[in-house]
Design a protein around this motif. Structure first.
Motif, PDB file in Angstrom:
ATOM      1  N   ASP A  11      -7.830   5.963   1.437  1.00  0.00           N
ATOM      2  CA  ASP A  11      -7.145   7.254   1.406  1.00  0.00           C
ATOM      3  C   ASP A  11      -6.119   7.216   0.250  1.00  0.00           C
ATOM      4  O   ASP A  11      -5.807   6.131  -0.261  1.00  0.00           O
ATOM      5  CB  ASP A  11      -6.442   7.427   2.763  1.00  0.00           C
ATOM      6  CG  ASP A  11      -5.440   8.550   2.771  1.00  0.00           C
ATOM      7  OD1 ASP A  11      -5.837   9.687   2.459  1.00  0.00           O
ATOM      8  OD2 ASP A  11      -4.258   8.296   3.096  1.00  0.00           O
ATOM      9  N   ASP A  13      -2.827   9.740  -0.303  1.00  0.00           N
ATOM     10  CA  ASP A  13      -1.415  10.000   0.055  1.00  0.00           C
ATOM     11  C   ASP A  13      -0.999   9.207   1.297  1.00  0.00           C
ATOM     12  O   ASP A  13      -1.681   9.239   2.319  1.00  0.00           O
ATOM     13  CB  ASP A  13      -1.204  11.495   0.354  1.00  0.00           C
ATOM     14  CG  ASP A  13      -1.340  12.350  -0.884  1.00  0.00           C
ATOM     15  OD1 ASP A  13      -0.788  11.979  -1.930  1.00  0.00           O
ATOM     16  OD2 ASP A  13      -2.011  13.397  -0.798  1.00  0.00           O
ATOM     17  N   THR A  15      -1.101   6.126   1.662  1.00  0.00           N
ATOM     18  CA  THR A  15      -1.797   4.835   1.699  1.00  0.00           C
ATOM     19  C   THR A  15      -1.629   4.105   0.363  1.00  0.00           C
ATOM     20  O   THR A  15      -1.170   2.966   0.324  1.00  0.00           O
ATOM     21  CB  THR A  15      -3.292   5.046   2.007  1.00  0.00           C
ATOM     22  OG1 THR A  15      -3.401   5.739   3.253  1.00  0.00           O
ATOM     23  CG2 THR A  15      -4.032   3.720   2.076  1.00  0.00           C
ATOM     24  N   ASP A 180      -3.516   6.151   6.454  1.00  0.00           N
ATOM     25  CA  ASP A 180      -2.185   6.131   7.076  1.00  0.00           C
ATOM     26  C   ASP A 180      -2.045   7.086   8.255  1.00  0.00           C
ATOM     27  O   ASP A 180      -0.949   7.223   8.784  1.00  0.00           O
ATOM     28  CB  ASP A 180      -1.127   6.486   6.024  1.00  0.00           C
ATOM     29  CG  ASP A 180      -1.248   7.926   5.569  1.00  0.00           C
ATOM     30  OD1 ASP A 180      -2.329   8.302   5.078  1.00  0.00           O
ATOM     31  OD2 ASP A 180      -0.285   8.693   5.752  1.00  0.00           O
TER      32      ASP A 180
HETATM   33 MG   LIG Z   1      -3.025   9.899   3.878  1.00  0.00          MG
END
Ligand SMILES: [Mg+2]
Length: 234
Positions: A11, A13, A15, A180
């Protein structure tokens, strides 16, 4: 070729890097230009959602028709990419998360490890964000927010494209989604691959544990633990 090649689908954003708030303001500027509506994303939590999903929520929240959704999305994302690039260059905010640069450098030297992106960001926005830090080149293939509104289909696309791109028939027990949010974990489970959750975004280790990923890390800075995990046999 290594005996058990592992595919790692990352991923973006929360992460690898953090620029989600800049994506939001780029979306808002583009939407204000097109629809004359300011602050259009107020009240929307973007975490783990896809760009198309977020855009649809914004339109619905603001009473805008979605009859020509794909064209509306393409127009908005073309404009928002320009705002995003400007915003990123002007901001001190976006940083790589702890250990990411070193981890990627290390993974690139391992011939049994292959990398892809699986992100709700459009392809252009993903590489704007990663190239800012010089790490876009680690990810020659992926599934993106411009491919589908449904995150599960995006990671499935990432998996299939990686097989075609690397010409490696990645086994699902050696394929990992690294993200995340609970949605990253759910997507990994939906396509029956392994999942690593990392608490560098909006969710804590304890919160992520409740979704039963195969592993939760507070950061991705322990390269040895990370590598031995992704090399484990099913
Ligand atoms: Mg993310």
């Amino acid at each position: 070729m290594a005996e058990k090649p592992a595919l790692l689908i990352f991923d973006v954003d929360g992460t690898l890097t953090d620029s989600a708030s800049l994506t939001r303001s780029a979306f808002e500027k583009a939407i204000e230009d097109i629809y004359s509506i300011p602050n259009s994303s107020e009240g929307i939590a973007p975490y783990g959602k896809t760009d198309q999903g977020i855009f649809r929520e914004i339109l619905v929240n603001n009473g805008i028709t979605t009859t020509d959704f794909r064209t509306q999305f393409d127009n908005m994302s073309r404009l928002s990419a320009i705002y995003l690039e400007k915003g990123l260059k002007a901001s001190k905010l976006p940083k790589l998360h702890k250990g990411i640069r070193s981890l990627l450098e290390r993974l690139a030297t391992e011939d049994d490890i292959f990398l892809a992106l699986g992100t709700g960001n459009t392809k252009i926005n993903s590489y704007i964000k990663l190239d800012l830090h010089g790490i876009g080149g680690y990810f020659p293939v992926g599934g993106f927010g411009c491919d589908d509104e449904d995150r599960i289909k995006i990671v499935e696309t990432a998996y299939n494209r990686a097989i075609n791109y690397y010409k490696v028939d990645f086994k699902k027990q050696f394929t990992w989604i690294i993200g995340d949010t609970p949605l990253d974990i759910e997507c990994g489970k939906a396509i029956k691959v392994k999942t690593i959750a990392v608490a560098t975004g909006n969710y804590s280790v304890d919160e992520l544990k409740q979704y039963n990923p195969d592993m939760v890390f507070s950061t991705l800075s322990d390269e040895e633990r990370f590598l031995s995990l992704v090399r484990q046999t099913a």
